[in-house]
Design an enzyme around this catalytic site. Structure first.
Site, PDB file in Angstrom:
ATOM      1  CE1 TYR A  62      -3.174  -3.146   0.692  1.00  0.00           C
ATOM      2  CE2 TYR A  62      -3.045  -2.682   2.915  1.00  0.00           C
ATOM      3  CZ  TYR A  62      -3.947  -3.533   1.425  1.00  0.00           C
ATOM      4  OH  TYR A  62      -4.142  -4.791   2.029  1.00  0.00           O
ATOM      5  CG  HIS A 130      -0.930  -8.974   0.324  1.00  0.00           C
ATOM      6  ND1 HIS A 130      -0.937  -7.229  -0.159  1.00  0.00           N
ATOM      7  CD2 HIS A 130      -2.295  -8.478  -0.019  1.00  0.00           C
ATOM      8  CE1 HIS A 130      -1.236  -6.936   0.059  1.00  0.00           C
ATOM      9  NE2 HIS A 130      -2.944  -7.231  -0.299  1.00  0.00           N
ATOM     10  CB  SER A 209     -13.618  -5.194  -0.807  1.00  0.00           C
ATOM     11  OG  SER A 209     -12.529  -4.282  -0.962  1.00  0.00           O
ATOM     12  N   GLY A 212     -18.154  -3.632  -0.695  1.00  0.00           N
ATOM     13  CA  GLY A 212     -17.896  -3.653  -2.370  1.00  0.00           C
ATOM     14  C   GLY A 212     -17.567  -2.337  -2.961  1.00  0.00           C
ATOM     15  NE  ARG A 213     -11.682  -3.282  -4.857  1.00  0.00           N
ATOM     16  CZ  ARG A 213     -10.775  -3.765  -3.913  1.00  0.00           C
ATOM     17  NH1 ARG A 213     -10.324  -2.624  -2.957  1.00  0.00           N
ATOM     18  NH2 ARG A 213      -9.915  -4.984  -3.616  1.00  0.00           N
ATOM     19  N   GLY A 214     -17.291   0.382  -1.590  1.00  0.00           N
ATOM     20  CA  GLY A 214     -17.928   1.662  -1.868  1.00  0.00           C
ATOM     21  C   GLY A 214     -19.008   1.267  -2.207  1.00  0.00           C
ATOM     22  CG  PHE A 215     -21.388  -0.496  -6.729  1.00  0.00           C
ATOM     23  CD1 PHE A 215     -21.378   0.359  -7.880  1.00  0.00           C
ATOM     24  CD2 PHE A 215     -22.144  -1.220  -6.553  1.00  0.00           C
ATOM     25  CE1 PHE A 215     -21.915   0.499  -8.777  1.00  0.00           C
ATOM     26  CE2 PHE A 215     -23.313  -1.325  -7.454  1.00  0.00           C
ATOM     27  CZ  PHE A 215     -23.319  -0.339  -8.451  1.00  0.00           C
TER      28      PHE A 215
END
Length: 338
Positions: A62, A130, A209, A212-215
């Site tokens: 990251y 990872h 997530s 949903g990554r913000g969706f």
């Protein structure tokens, strides 16, 4: 009476640390989701700890180390209060699109030393692989990770994006405390084998997530609404006809949210939390946020219980999702599932 806003705790796997039942993903504090605000991110970290969020999740990939460096002052101030998780194995270069994987002993040894230095600590509480490179046997990679435990550099081991068979193989080398993979109303491929294997072995599951990554929150409806540099613009689910089809799937989420006086994000997180009861294992989602107000919204979801009919209404969503969760699914466990 003042409402208790501190979240409950759960053991992170068999013999693992006690953590809040919701963690905090820190990836977006350094890159990937457009412009960052360090002051707001630091305030979010403090708000998380005050709410009982103690699992703090980062990775050496990251910001190519910048996220670990960013967290170092917070780690120094609260080292005994948090469970610090980081990861190795996802290799990046000057080309922002490049992703490689390394699981060999020499790389693991160098990666842990680099992470310890950047984080300003002498031990990592939970050290994840990872991504898994099938060309490197678990006897080598997990064997080296186990050596780090013996040396006191790492307390517990984790894996990310592995199948059930891979988890069992790794666990035979050394106990695994947690598996981290994408798991949400829109992404449920882990339920094929990874989740059952984790439940069988007493391994905790850490969904990344979960929104949903913000969706799933409804804060953006397609890639066209995202800012420059936001990597979600390259995700197949958020582009063109896929985005349009996936927006239509959110109506049950909105309806249930309205019934609870909650937000769609809270319903998505409550669903993720209830996977613990459905599958019989500890589940600690790590929604990412850079804003204290979103942190408060997210942790409030731990106090929402969805009824059976609500869970049934949400059940078909994942099967109807259009588009993969990454442009290249080769880096995920889903690509290796039978």
């Amino acid at each position: 009476m003042t409402q208790n806003t501190t979240i409950e705790q759960v053991e992170l796997g068999k013999g693992g640390p006690l953590v809040g039942i919701q963690g905090l993903g820190c990836m977006g504090m350094s890159e990937f989701y457009g412009e960052t605000d360090e002051a707001a991110a630091r305030a979010t970290l403090e708000a998380a700890l005050a709410a009982g969020v103690t699992l703090i999740d980062t990775a050496d990939a990251y910001g190519r180390g910048r996220n670990e460096e960013f967290l170092a002052p917070f780690v120094a101030a609260h080292r005994e209060e948090i469970t610090l998780a980081t990861k190795f194995g996802l290799v990046r270069s000057d080309d922002p699109r490049h992703r490689g994987i390394r699981n060999d002993r020499a790389y693991i040894r160098q990666a842990v030393e680099d992470s310890l230095r950047r984080l300003g600590t002498d031990v990592i509480d939970l050290y994840y692989m990872h991504r898994y490179d099938p060309a490197v046997p678990f006897a080598e990679s997990v064997g080296e990770m186990a050596q780090l435990v013996q040396e006191g550099k790492v307390r517990h081991l984790g894996l990310s994006e592995v199948t059930g068979a891979e988890l069992r193989e790794a666990y035979a080398v050394h106990p695994i405390a947690a598996v981290q993979s994408e798991w949400s109303l829109f992404s449920r491929d882990v339920e094929r084998s990874a989740v059952p294997a984790a439940a069988e072995l007493g391994v905790a599951f850490v969904p990344y997530s979960p929104l949903g990554r913000g969706f799933l929150t409804g804060t953006f409806a397609s890639a066209e609404e995202l800012s420059e540099g936001d990597f979600r613009a390259q995700q197949p689910r958020f582009t063109g006809d896929n985005a349009k089809a996936n927006r239509a799937l959110l109506e049950p989420v909105r309806e249930i949210a309205k019934a609870h006086g909650a937000t769609p994000a809270q319903i998505a997180l409550a669903w993720a939390q209830q996977r613990a009861q459905v599958h019989g294992l500890p589940v600690v989602p790590i929604p990412g946020t850079r804003k204290p107000e979103r942190l408060a919204e997210n942790t409030a979801a731990t106090r929402i219980t969805l009824a059976e009919q609500e869970l049934a209404a949400l059940e078909p969503l994942a099967a109807g999702v259009a588009g993969d969760r990454y442009p290249n699914m080769a880096f995920t466990s889903a690509a290796r599932e039978a």
